[in-house]
Design a protein around this motif. Structure first.
Motif, PDB file in Angstrom:
ATOM      1  N   ASP B  33      41.015  64.845  43.243  1.00 12.91           N
ATOM      2  CA  ASP B  33      41.767  64.147  44.290  1.00 12.91           C
ATOM      3  C   ASP B  33      43.046  64.879  44.702  1.00 12.91           C
ATOM      4  O   ASP B  33      43.958  64.270  45.252  1.00 12.91           O
ATOM      5  CB  ASP B  33      42.124  62.711  43.867  1.00 12.91           C
ATOM      6  CG  ASP B  33      40.923  61.781  43.873  1.00 12.91           C
ATOM      7  OD1 ASP B  33      41.040  60.651  43.371  1.00 12.91           O
ATOM      8  OD2 ASP B  33      39.850  62.188  44.388  1.00 12.91           O
ATOM      9  N   ASN B 313      47.387  57.902  48.802  1.00 12.38           N
ATOM     10  CA  ASN B 313      47.058  57.200  47.562  1.00 12.38           C
ATOM     11  C   ASN B 313      46.172  55.990  47.819  1.00 12.38           C
ATOM     12  O   ASN B 313      45.301  55.655  47.009  1.00 12.38           O
ATOM     13  CB  ASN B 313      48.325  56.772  46.828  1.00 12.38           C
ATOM     14  CG  ASN B 313      48.902  57.916  46.002  1.00 12.38           C
ATOM     15  OD1 ASN B 313      48.182  58.828  45.607  1.00 12.38           O
ATOM     16  ND2 ASN B 313      50.198  57.867  45.753  1.00 12.38           N
ATOM     17  N   ARG B 316      42.746  57.305  48.327  1.00 10.80           N
ATOM     18  CA  ARG B 316      42.202  57.685  47.014  1.00 10.80           C
ATOM     19  C   ARG B 316      41.672  56.454  46.286  1.00 10.80           C
ATOM     20  O   ARG B 316      40.582  56.462  45.722  1.00 10.80           O
ATOM     21  CB  ARG B 316      43.284  58.357  46.154  1.00 10.80           C
ATOM     22  CG  ARG B 316      43.636  59.776  46.556  1.00 10.80           C
ATOM     23  CD  ARG B 316      44.721  60.353  45.634  1.00 10.80           C
ATOM     24  NE  ARG B 316      44.999  61.746  45.942  1.00 10.80           N
ATOM     25  CZ  ARG B 316      46.169  62.202  46.381  1.00 10.80           C
ATOM     26  NH1 ARG B 316      47.177  61.352  46.579  1.00 10.80           N
ATOM     27  NH2 ARG B 316      46.340  63.492  46.620  1.00 10.80           N
TER      28      ARG B 316
END
Lengths: 324, 324
Positions: B33, B313, B316
């Protein structure tokens, strides 16, 4: 009013003019202050340079003038603004409304058939209790209130693009406040994210009237919620299954937006004011009726004075003071 | 980040996309990631028809793709709006922010190198305690808050054209409110009677900063005065001899207008909220700093999360939930 041109020229004593941002209205009056002629044009302050005013005025009233002699013209409104014909500096409040002509200025004319007086507006400077504010044109409508009642005391509201609230005490304006209400409505309705949701309301329709009154009451109680309620109109358009469809949907949402804008104004204007005396609304009848609905909804009574009657009476008062 | 095209293609595991109204940003991520590539364009939702999205996305990321195989693309923002690529219907609050991908939709692509997931926004319907509201894109930034702290509870604020405030409880959005603040500022500053008075402020300048903070405090205490204080900026420009002249005048008035708009939002958002916990500001650093000044002025502490970090984020978190 069916006076011939000859009769007008024979009876004309003076001319009253309300020179706005977007239009110009002139009335010919006889020695009893009765209207004997009327003319108007679209040539408001925003369409004119200083050098154009004399010609436009003359174009409107030339047919009324007697063969000889000078005619006085009492003018209120934007012709006396800095960007107008000639600046008539603001009179600072407190100001007695029967003394506006003391601040009048006289532009120089090339043609001496007319003698023109441009009335001043009113200003207010900051103090512990008041803030900067200005008005120009509305002071003459307020003078119309006093023309009938020299010691008028009370609260007056002049709805419009820039709504004005004025406190009068014994015929003088002691303080006033301008609210951006009408302009706020137009910007939000036509140029914001809301433009696709806001139609044209009709307060004769019960659904619109209820939406308007509810919105006034909601924002009056909680003015801090304005920014969120504004976006809420868009969200409601997207999500509320109970809204009518089609044009009626846009009408109901327009009524809500109007209620929010006017209710916000009322929450400021009526804040901590006793509701024992009625508020005098001056202006266009339809808009004043809208404000009456709103004021009634939050516990205030109103009286109404037609805006055109008010401005004419204010010009009469100013003219009489000048001739006195 | 200095990865060659070959290295990118070798390491690429998936792609994250934030597709806004006015622009598009894409990140290439490896199996850990980590961001290994980045591209952007001005082709936001407002410039695209539904049929154009696939080609634009492919144009941005084609160079990243390995020779064979399919790459997943996790997309948040306006591509999932009704006027976007394909509508990803709102999830109604309360919504757990680690479950956004459960509402993802997959548009049909002509080219199967990519598999695209469009994340949903959030909606809120009217109840005794809440009002209609929607968000699209911001839910992913809020998910970024939760990515680091799965049971995050507290108040988050995302400043912007349509500022959002959201209450999070144990990682779920329980309620939220949109404030038209940024749009209101732009309309008033650029299209209203104030446009000739409002310049560009600089909060590093003490006069601007003081004007901003004063305006925030004034309107926070008295939100009902908004409409009058707005016109007051114009009146102040005309009458206040103590204002600086030139560009600095416009800057100070701009700071006041900004303070009025933001202070109004805070009066609604912070109304009757305890100030014992700090508010998390998510977004652009400069704008969040402006909000911090305002919140501090009315007694609240803040924390800051960069908007770009937050959205990445959040994407993700959504991607991990999908793959789980």
């Amino acid at each position: 009013m069916n006076t011939t041109a000859t009769e007008i020229a024979h009876q004309l004593a003076w001319i009253a003019v309300d020179w706005g941002s977007s239009n110009l209205r002139a009335w010919g009056l006889d020695k009893h202050d009765h209207v004997i002629a009327h003319a108007s044009s679209e040539k408001g302050m925003l369409s004119l340079k200083a050098a154009d005013y004399e010609a436009e005025l003359h174009r409107l009233v030339a047919d009324w003038l007697p063969e000889s002699g000078q005619i006085n013209v009492m003018v209120c409104g934007m012709a006396g603004a800095r960007q107008g014909w000639r600046e008539a500096a603001y009179l600072p409040v407190p100001t007695r409304l029967d003394q506006l002509s003391q601040g009048a200025v006289m532009p120089t004319l090339s043609n001496d058939r007319l003698r023109v007086y441009l009335l001043p507006g009113l200003s207010q400077t900051r103090s512990a209790f008041a803030h900067f504010d200005v008005m120009r044109g509305e002071e003459t409508q307020l003078a119309g209130l006093v023309a009938d009642n020299a010691s008028f005391s009370g609260l007056a509201c002049l709805p419009g693009t820039h709504a004005k609230w004025a406190t009068l005490e014994s015929g003088a304006v002691t303080e006033f406040t301008t609210y951006l209400t009408g302009e706020l409505y137009q910007l939000l309705a036509r140029q914001s994210v809301l433009q696709h949701s806001i139609g044209n309301d009709d307060l004769n329709d019960p659904a619109c009237r209820n939406a308007f009154i509810s919105a006034v009451s909601e924002i009056y109680e909680a003015p801090e919620t304005l920014s969120s309620r504004l976006f809420g109109l868009r969200a409601q358009d997207l999500l509320d299954g109970r809204l009518p469809s089609g044009e009626k949907r846009g009408a109901v949402l327009a009524a809500r937006l109007s209620g929010l804008a006017i209710g916000l104004e009322l929450s400021g204007a009526c804040h901590e004011r006793a509701n024992d005396a009625s508020i005098t609304l001056i202006g266009n009848q339809t808009l004043c009726h809208r404000y009456t609905l709103a004021l009634n909804a939050v516990g205030y009574q109103t009286q109404y004075l037609d805006g055109d009657d008010a401005v004419l009476n204010g010009l009469r008062l100013a003219y009489r003071a000048l001739k006195a």
